[in-house]
Design a protein around this motif. Structure first.
Motif, PDB file in Angstrom:
ATOM      1  N   SER A 154       0.854  -1.313  -0.298  1.00  0.00           N
ATOM      2  CA  SER A 154       0.228   0.283  -0.597  1.00  0.00           C
ATOM      3  C   SER A 154       1.073   1.287   0.028  1.00  0.00           C
ATOM      4  CB  SER A 154      -1.210  -0.087   1.265  1.00  0.00           C
ATOM      5  OG  SER A 154      -2.036  -1.291   0.862  1.00  0.00           O
ATOM      6  N   ILE A 155       1.214   1.892  -0.898  1.00  0.00           N
ATOM      7  CA  ILE A 155       1.977   3.379  -1.583  1.00  0.00           C
ATOM      8  C   ILE A 155       1.007   4.670  -0.861  1.00  0.00           C
ATOM      9  CG2 ILE A 155       3.306   4.264  -2.874  1.00  0.00           C
ATOM     10  CD1 ILE A 155       3.095   1.284  -4.564  1.00  0.00           C
ATOM     11  N   GLY A 156       1.267   5.410   0.127  1.00  0.00           N
ATOM     12  CA  GLY A 156       1.028   6.959   0.471  1.00  0.00           C
ATOM     13  C   GLY A 156      -0.259   6.430   0.510  1.00  0.00           C
ATOM     14  N   THR A 157      -1.134   7.883  -0.319  1.00  0.00           N
ATOM     15  CA  THR A 157      -2.258   7.559   0.661  1.00  0.00           C
ATOM     16  C   THR A 157      -3.488   6.345   0.011  1.00  0.00           C
ATOM     17  OG1 THR A 157      -3.178   8.610  -2.165  1.00  0.00           O
ATOM     18  CG2 THR A 157      -2.118  10.118  -0.657  1.00  0.00           C
ATOM     19  N   GLU A 158      -2.840   5.181  -0.508  1.00  0.00           N
ATOM     20  CA  GLU A 158      -3.893   4.067  -0.450  1.00  0.00           C
ATOM     21  C   GLU A 158      -3.866   3.647   0.857  1.00  0.00           C
ATOM     22  OE1 GLU A 158      -1.856   2.426  -5.025  1.00  0.00           O
ATOM     23  OE2 GLU A 158      -1.513   1.584  -3.068  1.00  0.00           O
ATOM     24  N   ASN A 159      -3.405   3.937   2.021  1.00  0.00           N
ATOM     25  CA  ASN A 159      -2.991   3.281   3.536  1.00  0.00           C
ATOM     26  C   ASN A 159      -5.011   3.531   3.772  1.00  0.00           C
ATOM     27  OD1 ASN A 159      -1.006   1.391   3.697  1.00  0.00           O
ATOM     28  ND2 ASN A 159       0.165   3.501   2.751  1.00  0.00           N
ATOM     29  N   SER A 160      -5.123   2.979   4.536  1.00  0.00           N
ATOM     30  CA  SER A 160      -6.373   3.451   5.484  1.00  0.00           C
ATOM     31  C   SER A 160      -5.593   4.956   6.100  1.00  0.00           C
ATOM     32  CB  SER A 160      -7.098   2.103   5.985  1.00  0.00           C
ATOM     33  OG  SER A 160      -5.775   1.801   6.654  1.00  0.00           O
ATOM     34  N   ARG A 161      -4.946   5.375   6.940  1.00  0.00           N
ATOM     35  CA  ARG A 161      -4.740   5.768   7.938  1.00  0.00           C
ATOM     36  C   ARG A 161      -4.026   6.840   6.645  1.00  0.00           C
ATOM     37  NH1 ARG A 161      -7.529   5.412  12.591  1.00  0.00           N
ATOM     38  NH2 ARG A 161      -5.823   6.911  13.472  1.00  0.00           N
ATOM     39  N   ILE A 162      -3.977   8.288   7.377  1.00  0.00           N
ATOM     40  CA  ILE A 162      -3.715   9.656   7.380  1.00  0.00           C
ATOM     41  C   ILE A 162      -2.315   9.434   7.597  1.00  0.00           C
ATOM     42  CG2 ILE A 162      -4.424  11.153   9.185  1.00  0.00           C
ATOM     43  CD1 ILE A 162      -4.781  12.999   6.953  1.00  0.00           C
ATOM     44  N   GLU A 163      -2.106   8.830   8.306  1.00  0.00           N
ATOM     45  CA  GLU A 163      -0.577   8.998   9.294  1.00  0.00           C
ATOM     46  C   GLU A 163       0.383   8.179   8.438  1.00  0.00           C
ATOM     47  OE1 GLU A 163      -3.499   8.346  12.741  1.00  0.00           O
ATOM     48  OE2 GLU A 163      -3.424   7.380  10.790  1.00  0.00           O
ATOM     49  N   LEU A 164      -0.488   7.405   7.360  1.00  0.00           N
ATOM     50  CA  LEU A 164       0.891   6.646   6.555  1.00  0.00           C
ATOM     51  C   LEU A 164       1.030   7.182   5.389  1.00  0.00           C
ATOM     52  CD1 LEU A 164      -0.216   3.476   7.810  1.00  0.00           C
ATOM     53  CD2 LEU A 164       1.774   4.483   8.287  1.00  0.00           C
TER      54      LEU A 164
END
Length: 342
Positions: free
Chosen positions: A278-288
């Motif tokens: 999961s790359i950047g904004t694909e992640n479920s959390r904004i912290e990631l």
């Protein structure tokens, strides 16, 4: 969107060169380091087209290009080459994990430490899935004249302890009675079923013997609750602060997320089975949003059970990390399955 072969080569070369150097990549570098038999003008035109399509970006007017999140995504899905860990490397991984093979928790803690050490990244491991886990055995260990410890062993290999106290003097004979009666009652019971109503019903079944059991039954419930939780092992929590060209705000957000075990467990348990990126904004959390999460699930007795993952900068050597994490995941699957069978 499918790219023509030459543009695939250019995108792959830009990604790999940028991962290696951290510097924007120009047309001259691409021609020098690839087998492209075209002019610099043709390469520049292809790079401009890749930029227009969102795969590359030009950070400065006179600079070369760097990959975007979309560019990394296409590279990981279509162009990346993964070289498997050598047999010797796999043997070294197994050897380190076998040294701490007393329980799944010890194996997974070692796996997280080893994964962080080999990748230089923050590593996370989750305990085996407890959704279908059941009571395998309950043991008792006397710790004092009025105190003892119940040891709950689940079918997924997880072991949890809970102390309890009795008003009466505990003897080996009393613990033997507890052992026989409670193993008969709890054997094969799903962990998630051991709630307060179940304990109340269990107490009623023992008649007068139940007068001796309230604290024991409560201890078993508390140990089962702990075994039913997703356990998380972290290694290299501060590594985001020490990456090249670190974004300190993004690093702080990642470290804060790592400190919230519930939120982190939510991220890890939502990852797909198998290997995923999961790359950047694909992640479920904004912290990631400025990180990549690379994960691989491990299996217990051929059933997908838990997850190993790393939290990496978006600019990371995906092929190398995937090779390492898959190797460790396969070794964890083997060793935990062997442990449970014995």
């Amino acid at each position: 969107m499918e790219l023509a072969e030459r543009k695939q080569k250019i995108l792959s070369a830009v990604v790999e060169n940028f991962i290696k150097t951290g510097e924007p990549v120009g047309s001259k570098t691409l021609i020098d380091e690839t087998d492209l038999k075209v002019s610099s003008a043709t390469v520049r035109n292809d790079m401009a087209d890749l930029t227009q399509k969102g795969y590359l970006v030009q950070p400065h007017t006179s600079a070369g290009r760097i990959p975007t999140q979309q560019g990394y995504r296409y590279y990981v899905d279509n162009l990346m080459k993964i070289v498997a860990v050598s047999q010797r490397g796999r043997e070294l991984v197994e050897d380190k994990l076998y040294r701490n093979a007393e329980s799944p928790e010890n194996i997974l803690k070692s796996a997280a430490d080893l994964l962080s050490e080999l990748t230089g990244l923050t590593a996370v491991a989750t305990t085996p899935n407890s959704a279908e886990s059941r009571i395998h055995k309950i043991s008792f260990v006397q710790t004092g004249s009025h105190t003892a410890m119940t040891v709950v062993i689940a079918s997924n290999g997880i072991i949890k302890n809970q102390l309890f106290r009795c008003e009466f003097i505990i003897t080996p004979e009393i613990l033997e009675v507890f052992d026989k009666a409670l193993n008969e009652l709890f054997d094969g019971v799903r962990l998630s079923s051991i709630n307060r109503p179940f304990i109340q019903t269990a107490a009623a079944r023992f008649g007068e013997l139940s007068l001796f059991m309230p604290s024991v039954l409560t201890a078993i419930k508390d140990a089962a609750d702990k075994a039913n939780e997703v356990g998380i092992f972290l290694s290299g929590q501060t590594k985001p602060l020490f990456m090249q060209n670190v974004n300190f705000l993004a690093a702080r957000n990642v470290i804060e997320l790592l400190s919230r075990k519930g939120d982190l467990a939510g991220v890890l348990t939502s990852l797909p089975i198998g290997t995923s990126v999961s790359i950047g904004t694909e992640n479920s959390r904004i912290e990631l949003a400025y990180s990549s999460v690379i994960s691989s699930s491990y299996s217990v007795k051929d059933t997908p059970s838990g997850t190993l993952a790393v939290i990496a900068p978006i600019r990371t050597d995906y092929g190398r990390v995937i090779s390492i994490i898959e190797c460790i995941s396969e070794c964890v699957s083997k060793i935990i399955s062997e442990l449970i069978e014995h």
